[in-house]
Design a protein around this motif. Sequence first.
Motif, short mmCIF file in Angstrom:
data_model
loop_
_atom_site.label_atom_id
_atom_site.label_comp_id
_atom_site.label_asym_id
_atom_site.label_seq_id
_atom_site.Cartn_x
_atom_site.Cartn_y
_atom_site.Cartn_z
N VAL A 182 0.90 -1.28 0.11
CA VAL A 182 0.05 -0.21 -0.13
C VAL A 182 1.13 1.22 -0.08
N PRO A 183 0.35 2.39 -0.47
CA PRO A 183 1.00 3.66 -0.60
C PRO A 183 1.29 3.97 0.99
N CYS A 195 -1.04 4.67 4.16
CA CYS A 195 -2.42 3.66 4.10
C CYS A 195 -2.12 2.34 4.75
N LYS A 196 -3.37 1.78 4.76
CA LYS A 196 -3.43 0.46 5.48
C LYS A 196 -4.46 -0.41 4.76
N LEU A 197 -3.91 -1.87 4.55
CA LEU A 197 -4.57 -2.69 3.70
C LEU A 197 -5.50 -3.50 4.61
N GLU A 198 -6.96 -3.47 4.30
CA GLU A 198 -7.76 -4.11 5.14
C GLU A 198 -8.20 -5.62 4.66
N ALA A 214 -4.59 10.23 4.78
CA ALA A 214 -4.90 11.59 4.06
C ALA A 214 -6.08 11.71 3.20
N ASP A 215 -6.94 10.69 3.39
CA ASP A 215 -8.32 10.77 2.80
C ASP A 215 -9.25 11.47 3.72
N ARG A 253 -10.39 2.85 -0.77
CA ARG A 253 -9.60 2.84 -2.08
C ARG A 253 -9.39 1.40 -2.23
N SER A 254 -9.32 0.88 -3.67
CA SER A 254 -9.28 -0.25 -3.92
C SER A 254 -8.13 -0.46 -5.18
#
Length: 247
Positions: free
Chosen positions: A39-40, A43-46, A64-65, A71-72
Amino acid sequence: MAVTASFSHQVQRNALVGALLPLLWAIGAMPIEAATFTVPQGCKLEVTVQNRGCSVGQYYRCSADPEGHQRSALFGQDGLTHLSRIDAETRWIESSDPDTGLEDMLVEESRDHASFTTLIETGRDDFDFWTVSGTGERLHHVGEDILTGETVTIDGVELEKTRFRLTTSDANGEVLITREGQQFINRAMRRFFGGIETQRDWTGERRETNDSPVLFSFPGEPGFGDTTPQFDCDQLMTQLLHERAQL
């Protein structure tokens, strides 16, 4: 409804099919080494979801969103194919095609934006909104999502079935593509997942697809972050070769 590649992205990708077929054939004959999605920063992958139709989705959030945005990143057999961002109401905020560089963004001044809250509270949500591409192309999207009342459990995750209809037209009102079929939602994740649908474009071409989820992998579970699709890839390659032979 589930965010997928926009009409303009589909046109561009169809133009690439002929060039990609030899590469797909070569890839299919070779063992594919598993890769992991990174992930950037921030960010955190769920969750990672393996789908029918030879695709795997990575769903993540970024600090930051705005709150509630998700996101996907969608991967096919040939790598990353689609990026998207939705808000807490599953509005289609932005999407992009890494192959072509094309981007689509939501036009805020639209008649009736999608509302996940309306769908789960009333069982139906009608929408009527516009998107604009980075090249200035404006597309008009009109349709509906309806809960069927059916629930299913896939890989331990409870999902509710929906029926949907979507018509996409250009700025002059000419219908470019219609889609209808069945998808899934998960209330806790506040997200749609793909299903079985029929698409028709302005040429009259009709296509049936199945992007239903098969496996859900959460942090610490096998397959979490895996970018290699597992289901229907041989079938997809056969279909592409058949379509190529008809040209």
